[in-house]
Design an enzyme around this catalytic site. Structure first.
Site, PDB file in Angstrom:
ATOM      1  N   GLU A  35       0.814  -1.140   0.152  1.00  0.00           N
ATOM      2  CA  GLU A  35       0.089  -0.185   0.067  1.00  0.00           C
ATOM      3  C   GLU A  35       1.009   1.211  -0.149  1.00  0.00           C
ATOM      4  O   GLU A  35       1.798   1.279   0.761  1.00  0.00           O
ATOM      5  CB  GLU A  35      -0.720  -0.239   1.340  1.00  0.00           C
TER       6      GLU A  35
ATOM      7  N   GLY B 147       2.481   0.971  11.378  1.00  0.00           N
ATOM      8  CA  GLY B 147       1.935   0.180  12.637  1.00  0.00           C
ATOM      9  C   GLY B 147       1.869  -1.211  12.218  1.00  0.00           C
ATOM     10  O   GLY B 147       2.373  -2.069  12.681  1.00  0.00           O
ATOM     11  N   ALA B 148       0.910  -1.318  11.156  1.00  0.00           N
ATOM     12  CA  ALA B 148       0.700  -2.787  10.684  1.00  0.00           C
ATOM     13  C   ALA B 148      -0.007  -2.502   9.147  1.00  0.00           C
ATOM     14  O   ALA B 148      -0.366  -1.426   8.886  1.00  0.00           O
ATOM     15  CB  ALA B 148      -0.194  -3.554  11.577  1.00  0.00           C
TER      16      ALA B 148
ATOM     17  N   GLU C 124      -2.785  -4.528   6.615  1.00  0.00           N
ATOM     18  CA  GLU C 124      -4.007  -5.500   6.300  1.00  0.00           C
ATOM     19  C   GLU C 124      -3.717  -6.406   5.287  1.00  0.00           C
ATOM     20  O   GLU C 124      -5.082  -6.752   4.634  1.00  0.00           O
ATOM     21  CB  GLU C 124      -5.345  -4.781   6.415  1.00  0.00           C
ATOM     22  N   ASN C 125      -2.729  -6.885   4.905  1.00  0.00           N
ATOM     23  CA  ASN C 125      -2.727  -7.873   3.995  1.00  0.00           C
ATOM     24  C   ASN C 125      -3.643  -9.002   4.128  1.00  0.00           C
ATOM     25  O   ASN C 125      -3.745  -9.541   5.368  1.00  0.00           O
ATOM     26  CB  ASN C 125      -1.326  -8.434   3.691  1.00  0.00           C
TER      27      ASN C 125
ATOM     28  N   GLU D  73      -6.412  -4.036  12.313  1.00  0.00           N
ATOM     29  CA  GLU D  73      -5.980  -4.944  10.849  1.00  0.00           C
ATOM     30  C   GLU D  73      -7.106  -6.130  10.966  1.00  0.00           C
ATOM     31  O   GLU D  73      -7.403  -6.211   9.811  1.00  0.00           O
ATOM     32  CB  GLU D  73      -4.577  -5.494  11.115  1.00  0.00           C
TER      33      GLU D  73
ATOM     34  N   GLU E 120      -9.670   3.334   6.947  1.00  0.00           N
ATOM     35  CA  GLU E 120      -8.829   3.473   8.027  1.00  0.00           C
ATOM     36  C   GLU E 120     -10.210   4.060   9.245  1.00  0.00           C
ATOM     37  O   GLU E 120      -9.754   3.563  10.386  1.00  0.00           O
ATOM     38  CB  GLU E 120      -7.805   4.575   7.758  1.00  0.00           C
TER      39      GLU E 120
END
Length: 858
Positions: free
Chosen positions: A130, A264-265, A267-268, A299, A321
Site C-alpha cells: 500500500e 504500525g501494521a 491489512e494484507n 487490522e 481507516e
C-alpha cells in the site's frame, strides 16, 4: 511524463476498459541471502471491452527482459518506460500478458523489503504494497478496483518459510506453490519469506475453524507473548463476526511481526504484517499493550472493511481507516472479556488530539478528500483520514443508533462482498436501516474541512454564578480555516451529551449527577431541560466524547477543574478536560507556564497510564516550543524536579514508576540528575522496583550522550551488550544526539548526502540529530535543509524522502526568520503538491509556537 504517479482519470479510464481475471506470479528468491535483484515472472489474464484498444500495466524494475502480449513478443526497450509497460493493440475479450523482469530488494519498507538480522546474520523479507508498490515485485494493474485472483509460486533458500495470503503449502525442492486467492486488490497481496519463528493455534466457534499463526524473527522468539496476542485476536473474531454478521472471509489468519516496518501494521488479506517493536523486549506500560491490541483489532477489522469490500479509489481511504479505527476501539470497549473497557478514554486522549492538530493545519481537508493521484494519497495517511474520520463515525453511531449502524454494515458486506464501493453505498445502507436522511449530515461532516468550538452560556439566580440555572445554551463557533486551507468555516449538527458534575464530600471525587443527550445545530442551541436545575460544580459539554469538536469550559467550571482535574471519578471526563487544556495551550489561550502548573497539580491523581504518558510528552513539548524562551530553563528545572520526585514516590514496580523514569530520562539536566542516570546504569544506585532493563538503559544512554556525558566509547560498550537490530538503532540515535559539530555533520551526511541507510536506521539518526537542547548547534542546518530538500524528494523513495522532509525541518528554530526562509523556499523552489504540503505543515507548527511563546511572555 508520469514517473511513478497515476492519476484518478487514468485509473478510471483503465477500469472502464479492463476486467482483470487472474495473476500467476513466479518469483525466484533463492538469492535473497545475498540481496541484489530477483527474477519476477508475471502472467496476467484480463478482458478488454474494445477491439484494438491501448492500455498499460505498472512495473517498477531495474530491468525488463520479456514482454509477451497474446503470444506476440514486444520490445521492452520500446514499451517499458516511466514505471509502465505500454499494451498496444489489445483484443476485444480475453488477453494474456507475460512479463519477465528483474526486480530489486529494497531497504525502504516499500515493495519487497530485505533485512539482515545482526543476531543470526540471516535475511528476512516481507512485502509492503500500500499504496502503489506491488508493481515493485510483479507487473500489476496497480489500482484498488481492478481486483483479481493471485497465484504465487516462490523459490526460496532451503530451510526458509514462505507465507502469503493463501494457506502455506508444503514446498517441493524449495519451491512453494500457493493456491489462488479470492478476488482481492493488488495492494493487499503479500509475501513474507525467511527463517521466521512461528506459533500456531486455531479459532473455533460454532463449527467454524480458522488456522491462526504468529511469526517473528528467532532473535525475538523469547519475548513473543503469543498467548496474549491470540487472546486479543479471538476476541476480535468473536465481536466482529457477531457485529458484521459475516464469517471471516479468508482461509487462515497469520500475523507476522516484521523488522523495519514503516507503519504500525498492514491489512494484507490473511497475512497481516505488524512492526516488530510490538514484540516487547523490555517492560512496557499497559498503554503499550493497549495500543498493540488496538493495532491487532484494527487490522482484523480490515479483513472485512477494506479487503472483502474495497474502496473504488483512494478518496475513500478515510472510510477504510476510520471504520477499522472505530470498530477496533469499540471492540476493546464493549467485548465482555476486554482488558481495556476504558478504550474511549485512550481514543479521546490520543487519536482525537491527533485529529484536532491535523485539522488546524493549512493542509486541512474534508474527510472525504479530493485524491487526484497517487502523490495525493501518499501524504494523506493523516490525522483526518484515521482519527477525525473515526471520531465522525462515532458521532454517526450516536446519530443513527449502534444497532441500526451495524445492521446497515451487515447489509453492505452482503451486497458488495469481494467487490468495490463508494461512500454512497455505505450511506445508502445506513439510511435504509436507520430511517435517517444522511445526505445533509454527509455534506456537513465529510465534505467540509475544519473544526467547531462548543461553549456553554449559563445564567443563574446567584450573583456569584451559583444557585439555580435560569438559562442554558450551547454556542457553536466555526473558526476561520488556517491560511492556505481550502473551503469555508461550517457550523455542523452535533449529537452530544452534557454532564453535570459535583464534588462528593465523602469520597472527594467529582461525580456526574446528571447527563443530558441532545442535538446541537446552528449557532445557538437552547437547553431548556436544564433550567431550574441547581448549578453543578462543573458543566462538561461533549461528555462521553460523542462528537468531534473543541470544547471550552465556562469560567466557573474552568476555575473548579483547575483545582480538581485529578478528582473526576471517571477517566473519560478527566481525559476530555486534559485535552481541552492542551488545546487551549496550543491555541495560545492558556500560557505554557499555567499548563505546567495545571499538570503538576493533577497528574499525581491520574490513574490512567496512557493519559499520564501523554501528559509527559505534552508538557515537554509545551516547555520546549510554547514557553517564553527567557523562562524555559526555569520551567524545565521545575518539570525535571517533579519527574524525579514522582519517580521516587511511585509504587515500586508499577507502570507509573516506569513512565516517570522515562520522563525523567528525557529531561535530566543538572550534574546531580545526570549522575543518577549514570549510577542507575552501572548499578551503583537503585530505585526499588525499577528494572533498568535493555530499553530503559538505552533511554538513559541517549540522554547522557545528548548532554555530552557519553561519547563513542560508552555508546559502543552499550551496543556490545545489545548487539541486535534494536540496539543498532538505539546506538545510531545516541551517536547523532551528541552535542558536537562533528556528530551533527556525521549524522546529516549519513542521511542527506548518502542514500544507503535503511528506513529504520535513518529514522533513528534523525531522531537523535534533532535535540531541543541544541538549538544553537542545529541553527546552521536551517539553510542546508532548504538547499537539499527538493533534490532529496525528487531522488529518494516516498517513505525515505518523507522522513527527511518532516524530520529535518528546523522545527526547533521557533522564529520569524524560520518562517521567512520557509516562505522564500515555498515561493521559489516549485515543489510538487505533496512536498509543499509537508513543508507548509511544518511551517504551521513554528507559527503556532511563536504565538504560544508570545502568550506565555505576557
Amino acid at each position: 511524463m508520469p514517473g511513478t504517479n497515476l492519476t484518478r482519470e487514468e485509473a478510471q479510464q483503465r477500469a472502464s476498459l479492463l476486467t482483470v481475471d487472474s495473476y500467476e506470479i513466479d518469483l525466484d528468491l533463492s538469492g535473497a541471502q545475498e540481496g541484489g535483484t530477483y527474477r519476477s515472472v508475471t502472467t496476467v489474464r484480463f478482458d478488454v471491452a474494445e477491439e484494438n484498444a491501448e492500455s498499460f500495466i505498472d512495473l517498477v524494475a531495474p530491468a525488463v527482459h520479456e514482454v509477451t502480449l497474446n503470444g506476440d513478443a514486444l520490445d521492452p526497450a520500446e514499451v517499458f518506460k516511466d514505471s509502465r509497460i505500454a499494451l498496444p493493440g489489445l483484443l476485444h475479450g480475453r488477453n494474456v500478458l507475460r512479463v519477465v523482469a528483474d526486480c530489486a530488494y529494497t531497504n525502504t519498507g516499500e515493495g519487497l523489503h530485505r533485512f539482515v538480522d545482526p543476531v543470526d546474520e540471516q535475511a528476512y523479507l516481507y512485502t509492503q504494497f500500500e499504496v502503489p508498490d506491488a508493481r515493485r515485485v510483479f507487473a500489476s494493474f496497480e489500482q484498488p478496483d481492478l481486483k483479481a485472483t493471485f497465484q504465487f509460486t516462490v523459490k526460496a533458500p532451503s530451510g526458509w518459510t514462505v507465507i502469503s495470503n493463501s494457506p502455506t503449502p508444503e514446498p517441493t525442492d524449495d519451491v512453494w506453490v500457493f493456491e489462488p486467492t479470492p478476488r482481492i486488490s493488488t495492494y493487499i497481496t503479500a509475501l513474507i519469506v525467511g527463517p521466521y519463528h512461528s506459533v500456531h493455534s486455531v479459532y473455533e466457534k460454532d463449527g467454524q475453524s480458522v488456522p491462526l499463526g504468529i511469526y517473528c524473527r528467532p532473535s525475538l522468539a523469547e519475548f513473543l507473548d503469543s498467548d496474549a496476542i491470540f487472546e486479543v485476536t479471538r476476541q476480535g473474531f468473536d465481536w466482529f463476526q457477531e457485529k458484521f454478521d459475516y464469517a471471516y472471509p479468508f482461509e487462515k489468519y497469520d500475523q507476522l511481526f516484521v523488522p523495519e516496518f514503516n507503519a504500525g501494521a498492514m491489512e494484507n488479506a490473511g497475512a497481516v504484517t505488524i512492526r516488530d517493536q510490538y514484540v516487547f523486549r523490555s517492560k512496557v506500560t499497559d498503554a503499550s499493550y493497549e495500543l498493540r491490541a488496538e493495532t491487532i483489532l484494527h487490522e482484523l477489522a480490515h479483513m472485512w472493511f477494506g479487503d472483502l469490500v474495497t474502496m473504488e479509489w483512494w478518496n475513500d481511504l478515510w472510510l477504510n481507516e476510520s471504520f477499522a479505527t472505530y470498530t477496533s476501539i469499540a471492540c476493546q470497549a464493549y467485548h465482555p472479556q476486554s482488558r481495556w473497557p476504558h478504550s474511549w478514554t485512550t481514543f479521546a486522549n490520543s487519536m482525537k488530539t491527533w485529529a484536532y492538530r491535523q485539522d488546524q493545519l493549512p493542509s486541512t481537508h474534508p474527510i472525504m478528500a479530493e485524491i487526484r493521484d497517487l502523490d495525493d494519497v501518499l501524504v494523506n495517511f493523516d490525522g483526518i483520514t484515521y482519527a477525525k474520520g473515526a471520531s465522525v463515525l462515532k458521532q454517526l453511531v450516536a446519530y443513527v443508533g449502534m444497532d441500526e449502524f451495524f445492521k446497515g454494515v451487515q447489509a453492505y458486506f452482503k451486497a458488495h462482498a469481494f467487490g468495490n464501493t463508494r461512500l454512497s453505498d455505505l450511506l445508502g445502507a445506513l439510511e435504509e436501516t436507520s430511517g435517517r436522511d444522511l445526505k445533509s449530515w454527509s455534506k456537513a461532516w465529510l465534505e467540509t474541512a475544519g473544526i467547531n468550538i462548543l461553549r456553554p452560556e449559563i445564567a443563574t439566580d446567584g450573583e456569584d454564578g451559583s444557585g439555580v440555572i435560569t438559562s442554558f445554551a450551547i454556542r457553536q463557533e466555526a473558526p476561520a480555516l488556517p491560511a492556505g486551507a481550502k473551503g469555508a468555516p461550517t457550523l455542523r449538527p452535533h449529537r452530544i451529551a452534557v454532564g453535570l458534575y459535583d464534588l462528593d464530600g465523602e469520597s472527594g471525587k467529582l461525580v456526574r449527577r446528571e447527563r443530558l443527550e441532545l442535538d446541537v445545530d446552528g449557532e445557538l442551541t437552547d437547553v431548556p431541560q436544564l433550567v431550574g436545575t441547581r448549578r453543578p460544580d462543573v458543566v462538561l459539554l461533549n461528555d462521553d466524547d460523542l462528537s468531534y469538536a473543541k470544547v471550552r469550559l465556562d469560567e466557573r467550571s474552568l476555575a473548579f477543574v483547575t483545582e480538581h482535574l485529578g478528582d473526576f471519578e471517571s477517566s473519560l471526563p478527566r481525559a476530555l478536560c486534559w485535552a481541552s487544556a492542551w488545546d487551549m495551550t496550543r491555541d495560545a489561550e492558556l500560557p505554557a507556564r499555567d499548563y505546567l502548573s495545571l499538570v503538576l497539580s493533577g497528574i499525581g491523581k491520574e490513574s490512567d497510564i496512557g493519559v499520564v504518558q501523554s501528559l509527559h510528552r505534552q508538557v515537554k513539548l509545551a516547555i520546549d516550543l510554547y514557553a517564553d524562551p527567557t523562562a524555559r530553563e526555569a520551567l524545565l528545572t521545575r518539570w525535571t524536579d517533579a519527574t524525579l520526585a514522582h519517580l521516587r514516590s511511585a509504587e515500586a514496580g508499577s507502570d507509573h514508576q516506569l513512565a516517570w523514569a522515562r520522563a525523567f530520562a528525557a529531561t535530566a539536566r543538572t550534574p546531580e540528575q545526570l549522575d543518577l542516570l549514570d549510577a542507575l546504569l552501572d548499578g551503583s544506585q537503585t530505585i526499588e522496583g525499577l528494572a533498568v532493563d535493555t530499553e530503559l538503559r538505552w533511554a538513559f544512554v541517549q540522554r547522557l550522550a545528548a548532554v555530552g556525558r557519553f561519547d563513542e566509547a560508552e555508546i559502543t560498550a552499550e551496543y556490545e551488550r545489545d548487539k541486535t537490530a534494536a540496539g543498532e538503532r538505539h546506538a545510531a540515535t545516541a551517536r547523532a544526539a551528541r552535542p558536537t559539530p562533528e556528530a551533527k555533520a556525521e549524522a546529516w551526511a549519513s542521511v542527506v548526502e548518502d542514500d544507503k541507510l535503511p528506513n529504520a536506521l535513518q529514522e533513528a539518526v534523525i531522531g537523535g540529530f534533532v535535540q531541543t537542547d541544541q538549538r544553537e548547534l542545529l541553527a546552521a542546518y536551517t539553510d542546508r535543509y532548504f538547499e537539499v530538500v527538493k533534490d532529496v524528494w525528487d531522488s529518494r523513495s516516498h517513505e525515505i524522502a518523507q522522513q527527511i522532509a518532516i524530520g529535518l525541518y528546523p522545527a526547533v528554530q521557533v522564529s520569524q526568520e524560520t518562517l521567512d526562509k520557509t516562505d522564500a523556499w515555498l515561493a521559489s523552489a516549485e515543489p510538487n503538491a505533496a512536498l509543499r504540503r509537508l513543508v507548509s505543515e511544518a511551517r504551521a507548527g513554528v507559527e503556532r509556537a511563536l504565538r504560544a511563546q508570545e502568550a506565555d511572555a505576557r
